[in-house]
Design a protein around this motif. Structure first.
Motif, PDB file in Angstrom:
ATOM      1  N   GLN A   6     -37.004  37.684 -53.390  1.00 36.45           N
ATOM      2  CA  GLN A   6     -38.074  38.645 -53.108  1.00 36.45           C
ATOM      3  C   GLN A   6     -37.882  39.950 -53.874  1.00 36.45           C
ATOM      4  O   GLN A   6     -36.769  40.464 -53.962  1.00 36.45           O
ATOM      5  CB  GLN A   6     -38.120  38.928 -51.616  1.00 36.45           C
ATOM      6  N   ALA A   7     -38.978  40.484 -54.389  1.00 40.14           N
ATOM      7  CA  ALA A   7     -38.918  41.760 -55.113  1.00 40.14           C
ATOM      8  C   ALA A   7     -38.635  42.909 -54.159  1.00 40.14           C
ATOM      9  O   ALA A   7     -37.860  43.816 -54.475  1.00 40.14           O
ATOM     10  CB  ALA A   7     -40.218  41.992 -55.874  1.00 40.14           C
ATOM     11  N   THR A   8     -39.268  42.900 -52.998  1.00 42.39           N
ATOM     12  CA  THR A   8     -39.016  43.913 -51.969  1.00 42.39           C
ATOM     13  C   THR A   8     -39.071  43.232 -50.608  1.00 42.39           C
ATOM     14  O   THR A   8     -39.688  42.184 -50.445  1.00 42.39           O
ATOM     15  CB  THR A   8     -40.054  45.057 -51.979  1.00 42.39           C
ATOM     16  N   GLY A  25     -35.172  46.894 -52.269  1.00 42.82           N
ATOM     17  CA  GLY A  25     -35.787  46.411 -53.506  1.00 42.82           C
ATOM     18  C   GLY A  25     -34.795  45.639 -54.348  1.00 42.82           C
ATOM     19  O   GLY A  25     -33.607  45.933 -54.359  1.00 42.82           O
ATOM     20  N   ASN A  26     -35.290  44.666 -55.050  1.00 39.25           N
ATOM     21  CA  ASN A  26     -34.491  43.831 -55.931  1.00 39.25           C
ATOM     22  C   ASN A  26     -34.509  44.462 -57.326  1.00 39.25           C
ATOM     23  O   ASN A  26     -35.567  44.767 -57.852  1.00 39.25           O
ATOM     24  CB  ASN A  26     -35.092  42.424 -55.956  1.00 39.25           C
ATOM     25  N   THR A  27     -33.351  44.657 -57.935  1.00 42.97           N
ATOM     26  CA  THR A  27     -33.267  45.270 -59.263  1.00 42.97           C
ATOM     27  C   THR A  27     -33.275  44.246 -60.391  1.00 42.97           C
ATOM     28  O   THR A  27     -33.141  44.612 -61.556  1.00 42.97           O
ATOM     29  CB  THR A  27     -31.995  46.131 -59.380  1.00 42.97           C
ATOM     30  N   ASN A  28     -33.432  42.977 -60.070  1.00 41.07           N
ATOM     31  CA  ASN A  28     -33.414  41.908 -61.063  1.00 41.07           C
ATOM     32  C   ASN A  28     -34.711  41.939 -61.870  1.00 41.07           C
ATOM     33  O   ASN A  28     -35.747  41.485 -61.409  1.00 41.07           O
ATOM     34  CB  ASN A  28     -33.226  40.565 -60.358  1.00 41.07           C
ATOM     35  N   LYS A  29     -34.653  42.443 -63.095  1.00 39.73           N
ATOM     36  CA  LYS A  29     -35.849  42.577 -63.941  1.00 39.73           C
ATOM     37  C   LYS A  29     -36.431  41.230 -64.368  1.00 39.73           C
ATOM     38  O   LYS A  29     -37.587  41.172 -64.788  1.00 39.73           O
ATOM     39  CB  LYS A  29     -35.530  43.409 -65.184  1.00 39.73           C
ATOM     40  N   LEU A  30     -35.658  40.156 -64.271  1.00 32.37           N
ATOM     41  CA  LEU A  30     -36.154  38.833 -64.666  1.00 32.37           C
ATOM     42  C   LEU A  30     -36.681  38.019 -63.488  1.00 32.37           C
ATOM     43  O   LEU A  30     -37.184  36.911 -63.679  1.00 32.37           O
ATOM     44  CB  LEU A  30     -35.050  38.054 -65.385  1.00 32.37           C
ATOM     45  N   LEU A  31     -36.597  38.559 -62.289  1.00 33.79           N
ATOM     46  CA  LEU A  31     -37.053  37.841 -61.101  1.00 33.79           C
ATOM     47  C   LEU A  31     -38.521  37.434 -61.267  1.00 33.79           C
ATOM     48  O   LEU A  31     -39.373  38.256 -61.592  1.00 33.79           O
ATOM     49  CB  LEU A  31     -36.905  38.716 -59.858  1.00 33.79           C
ATOM     50  N   THR A  41     -27.389  41.321 -59.734  1.00 29.15           N
ATOM     51  CA  THR A  41     -27.145  42.168 -60.898  1.00 29.15           C
ATOM     52  C   THR A  41     -26.099  43.201 -60.511  1.00 29.15           C
ATOM     53  O   THR A  41     -25.909  43.492 -59.327  1.00 29.15           O
ATOM     54  CB  THR A  41     -28.422  42.904 -61.354  1.00 29.15           C
ATOM     55  N   GLY A  42     -25.433  43.767 -61.489  1.00 28.10           N
ATOM     56  CA  GLY A  42     -24.457  44.804 -61.186  1.00 28.10           C
ATOM     57  C   GLY A  42     -23.853  45.389 -62.447  1.00 28.10           C
ATOM     58  O   GLY A  42     -23.902  44.779 -63.505  1.00 28.10           O
ATOM     59  N   THR A  43     -23.301  46.567 -62.313  1.00 28.17           N
ATOM     60  CA  THR A  43     -22.639  47.249 -63.424  1.00 28.17           C
ATOM     61  C   THR A  43     -21.469  48.046 -62.875  1.00 28.17           C
ATOM     62  O   THR A  43     -21.602  48.725 -61.861  1.00 28.17           O
ATOM     63  CB  THR A  43     -23.609  48.228 -64.133  1.00 28.17           C
ATOM     64  N   THR A  44     -20.327  47.930 -63.552  1.00 26.65           N
ATOM     65  CA  THR A  44     -19.187  48.795 -63.244  1.00 26.65           C
ATOM     66  C   THR A  44     -18.610  49.282 -64.566  1.00 26.65           C
ATOM     67  O   THR A  44     -18.871  48.701 -65.629  1.00 26.65           O
ATOM     68  CB  THR A  44     -18.081  48.066 -62.452  1.00 26.65           C
ATOM     69  N   ALA A  45     -17.827  50.342 -64.504  1.00 31.24           N
ATOM     70  CA  ALA A  45     -17.212  50.886 -65.710  1.00 31.24           C
ATOM     71  C   ALA A  45     -16.299  49.855 -66.374  1.00 31.24           C
ATOM     72  O   ALA A  45     -16.241  49.758 -67.599  1.00 31.24           O
ATOM     73  CB  ALA A  45     -16.432  52.156 -65.373  1.00 31.24           C
TER      74      ALA A  45
END
Length: 128
Positions: A6-8, A25-31, A41-45
């Protein structure tokens, strides 16, 4: 899988202090694109941009020599780690994976080794 598709979504948290509602909200731009039905999705240093996706296509339906219908589910789990552009790389992998999947299906789904089925994709030249 219900939530990540789900997007939201509005969710309620029940506690002794009462009910609180949150809109997430879903941050997956390809959903919803190219068969992507969710995951993470995720990002770390340290790890950089990471992406985990479940990708689906409609099932393959065929008939065996005895006239029995056979259904083959088509789904991929895609993992991108340490990327500079996770969505571009994921899109490349999705497209290439389906090409390889269809080639594998056309060959009769041959397996390698005793531990099951492996579909290996080479890294694209200049991939992010």
């Amino acid at each position: 899988t219900f939530m990540v598709r789900q997007a939201t979504r509005e969710v309620q948290v029940y506690s002794p202090g009462g009910v609180r509602s949150f809109k997430i909200g879903n941050t997956n731009k390809l959903l919803g694109k190219d068969g992507v039905v969710g995951l993470k999705t995720g990002t770390t240093a340290v790890a950089g941009q990471c992406y985990l996706a479940h990708v689906e296509k409609p099932n393959l339906v065929s008939e065996d020599a005895a006239g029995q219908k056979m259904v083959t589910r088509r789904g991929l789990i895609l993992v991108v780690l340490g990327s500079r552009d996770r969505y571009t790389r994921a899109k490349q992998l999705i497209d290439n994976s389906w090409i390889e999947f269809d080639r594998w299906a056309g060959a009769g789904f041959p397996t390698m080794g005793r531990k099951g089925e492996f579909l290996r994709l080479p890294r694209a030249a200049g991939a992010p």
